[in-house]
Design a protein around this motif. Structure first.
Motif, PDB file in Angstrom:
ATOM      1  N   CYS A  96      61.444  61.184  26.004  1.00 57.39           N
ATOM      2  CA  CYS A  96      60.773  61.840  27.121  1.00 57.39           C
ATOM      3  C   CYS A  96      60.330  60.765  28.102  1.00 57.39           C
ATOM      4  O   CYS A  96      60.001  59.631  27.702  1.00 57.39           O
ATOM      5  N   GLY A  97      60.377  61.110  29.360  1.00 61.37           N
ATOM      6  CA  GLY A  97      60.014  60.182  30.414  1.00 61.37           C
ATOM      7  C   GLY A  97      59.079  60.835  31.411  1.00 61.37           C
ATOM      8  O   GLY A  97      59.080  62.050  31.578  1.00 61.37           O
ATOM      9  N   ALA A  98      58.282  60.014  32.056  1.00 64.90           N
ATOM     10  CA  ALA A  98      57.349  60.485  33.085  1.00 64.90           C
ATOM     11  C   ALA A  98      57.617  59.742  34.382  1.00 64.90           C
ATOM     12  O   ALA A  98      57.745  58.514  34.396  1.00 64.90           O
ATOM     13  N   LEU A  99      57.709  60.506  35.452  1.00 69.10           N
ATOM     14  CA  LEU A  99      57.979  59.960  36.772  1.00 69.10           C
ATOM     15  C   LEU A  99      56.723  60.147  37.606  1.00 69.10           C
ATOM     16  O   LEU A  99      56.257  61.276  37.780  1.00 69.10           O
ATOM     17  N   VAL A 100      56.180  59.047  38.114  1.00 62.86           N
ATOM     18  CA  VAL A 100      54.915  59.127  38.849  1.00 62.86           C
ATOM     19  C   VAL A 100      55.151  59.536  40.298  1.00 62.86           C
ATOM     20  O   VAL A 100      54.416  60.348  40.856  1.00 62.86           O
ATOM     21  N   SER A 101      56.170  58.953  40.912  1.00 59.36           N
ATOM     22  CA  SER A 101      56.443  59.229  42.317  1.00 59.36           C
ATOM     23  C   SER A 101      57.872  59.714  42.466  1.00 59.36           C
ATOM     24  O   SER A 101      58.766  59.183  41.808  1.00 59.36           O
ATOM     25  N   THR A 103      59.834  59.054  44.675  1.00 57.48           N
ATOM     26  CA  THR A 103      60.649  58.045  45.349  1.00 57.48           C
ATOM     27  C   THR A 103      61.042  56.896  44.430  1.00 57.48           C
ATOM     28  O   THR A 103      61.748  55.984  44.851  1.00 57.48           O
ATOM     29  N   THR A 104      60.579  56.938  43.188  1.00 56.21           N
ATOM     30  CA  THR A 104      60.915  55.874  42.251  1.00 56.21           C
ATOM     31  C   THR A 104      61.591  56.462  41.026  1.00 56.21           C
ATOM     32  O   THR A 104      61.715  57.670  40.886  1.00 56.21           O
ATOM     33  N   GLY A 105      62.023  55.611  40.134  1.00 58.14           N
ATOM     34  CA  GLY A 105      62.599  56.075  38.887  1.00 58.14           C
ATOM     35  C   GLY A 105      61.517  56.431  37.886  1.00 58.14           C
ATOM     36  O   GLY A 105      60.331  56.342  38.182  1.00 58.14           O
ATOM     37  N   TYR A 106      61.952  56.830  36.693  1.00 55.07           N
ATOM     38  CA  TYR A 106      60.992  57.157  35.651  1.00 55.07           C
ATOM     39  C   TYR A 106      60.234  55.893  35.244  1.00 55.07           C
ATOM     40  O   TYR A 106      60.833  54.852  34.984  1.00 55.07           O
ATOM     41  N   ASP A 107      58.909  56.043  35.204  1.00 52.29           N
ATOM     42  CA  ASP A 107      58.049  54.883  35.000  1.00 52.29           C
ATOM     43  C   ASP A 107      57.674  54.657  33.539  1.00 52.29           C
ATOM     44  O   ASP A 107      57.423  53.525  33.128  1.00 52.29           O
ATOM     45  N   TYR A 108      57.586  55.738  32.780  1.00 56.65           N
ATOM     46  CA  TYR A 108      57.120  55.631  31.402  1.00 56.65           C
ATOM     47  C   TYR A 108      58.097  56.341  30.465  1.00 56.65           C
ATOM     48  O   TYR A 108      58.642  57.398  30.802  1.00 56.65           O
ATOM     49  N   TRP A 109      58.246  55.761  29.279  1.00 56.40           N
ATOM     50  CA  TRP A 109      59.154  56.312  28.269  1.00 56.40           C
ATOM     51  C   TRP A 109      58.478  56.310  26.907  1.00 56.40           C
ATOM     52  O   TRP A 109      57.675  55.425  26.596  1.00 56.40           O
ATOM     53  N   GLY A 110      58.843  57.309  26.099  1.00 61.36           N
ATOM     54  CA  GLY A 110      58.399  57.318  24.719  1.00 61.36           C
ATOM     55  C   GLY A 110      59.344  56.502  23.851  1.00 61.36           C
ATOM     56  O   GLY A 110      60.310  55.907  24.347  1.00 61.36           O
ATOM     57  N   GLN A 111      59.081  56.513  22.557  1.00 58.48           N
ATOM     58  CA  GLN A 111      59.896  55.723  21.633  1.00 58.48           C
ATOM     59  C   GLN A 111      61.118  56.503  21.143  1.00 58.48           C
ATOM     60  O   GLN A 111      62.007  55.934  20.520  1.00 58.48           O
ATOM     61  N   GLY A 112      61.153  57.798  21.428  1.00 58.21           N
ATOM     62  CA  GLY A 112      62.297  58.620  21.072  1.00 58.21           C
ATOM     63  C   GLY A 112      62.154  59.303  19.727  1.00 58.21           C
ATOM     64  O   GLY A 112      61.414  58.853  18.839  1.00 58.21           O
ATOM     65  N   THR A 113      62.845  60.416  19.577  1.00 60.13           N
ATOM     66  CA  THR A 113      62.895  61.136  18.312  1.00 60.13           C
ATOM     67  C   THR A 113      64.369  61.490  18.041  1.00 60.13           C
ATOM     68  O   THR A 113      65.078  61.943  18.930  1.00 60.13           O
ATOM     69  N   GLN A 114      64.790  61.270  16.802  1.00 63.59           N
ATOM     70  CA  GLN A 114      66.198  61.450  16.449  1.00 63.59           C
ATOM     71  C   GLN A 114      66.510  62.920  16.199  1.00 63.59           C
ATOM     72  O   GLN A 114      65.821  63.591  15.418  1.00 63.59           O
ATOM     73  N   VAL A 115      67.560  63.390  16.845  1.00 64.03           N
ATOM     74  CA  VAL A 115      68.089  64.729  16.596  1.00 64.03           C
ATOM     75  C   VAL A 115      69.518  64.563  16.098  1.00 64.03           C
ATOM     76  O   VAL A 115      70.352  63.944  16.770  1.00 64.03           O
TER      77      VAL A 115
END
Length: 119
Positions: A96-101, A103-115
Motif C-alpha cells: 500500500c502506498g500514500a500520495l501526499v500531493s 503533483t508528486t509520486g507516492y511518498d510512503y510505502w508499507g512493507q508489503g503482504t504476500q498473496v
C-alpha cells in the motif's frame, strides 16, 4: 513520519476471495490518495487500485475492475482491498502506498503482504 502496515495476505485457491488491510499512522495523516500495488517476482510494481482520501473517488486497473474493491475508513486511518475471483497471476507482494500531493509520486510505502493464489 507516516508508517503504513499491510496485513491480510495469505495462500488461497484460484477463485477465492481475500481482503487486505493497510493501517496508517503518523502525527497528521491526511494523504491526497492511497493505493494498492502488487509486485510479482521478477516484475515491476504495478497499480491495481487507488482511492482519494477525502472525496473517496476510486480508480482501478482494467484487469481488476469488477473483481477488486478499494475502500477506506478515514476515522481509523485504514484502507482495504477486497479481492474476489482471484487468479494465479495475481500472486504477488501487495504494497500500500500514500500520495501526499497529486503533483508528486507516492511518498510512503508499507512493507508489503504476500498473496499467493494457487491454481
Amino acid at each position: 513520519q507516516v508508517q503504513l502496515v499491510e496485513s491480510g495476505g495469505g495462500l488461497v485457491q484460484a477463485g477465492d476471495s481475500l481482503r487486505l488491510s493497510c493501517a496508517a499512522s503518523g502525527r497528521t495523516f491526511s494523504p491526497y490518495r492511497m493505493g494498492w500495488f502488487p509486485q510479482a517476482p521478477g516484475k515491476e510494481r504495478e497499480f491495481v487500485a487507488a482511492i482519494n482520501w477525502r472525496g473517496g473517488s476510486t480508480y482501478y486497473a482494467d484487469s481488476v475492475k469488477g473483481r477488486f474493491t478499494i475502500s477506506r475508513d478515514n476515522a481509523k486511518n485504514m484502507m482495504y482491498l477486497q479481492m474476489t475471483s482471484l487468479k494465479p497471476e495475481k500472486t504477488a507482494v501487495y504494497y500500500c502506498g500514500a500520495l501526499v500531493s497529486p503533483t508528486t509520486g507516492y511518498d510512503y510505502w508499507g512493507q508489503g503482504t504476500q498473496v499467493t493464489v494457487s491454481s
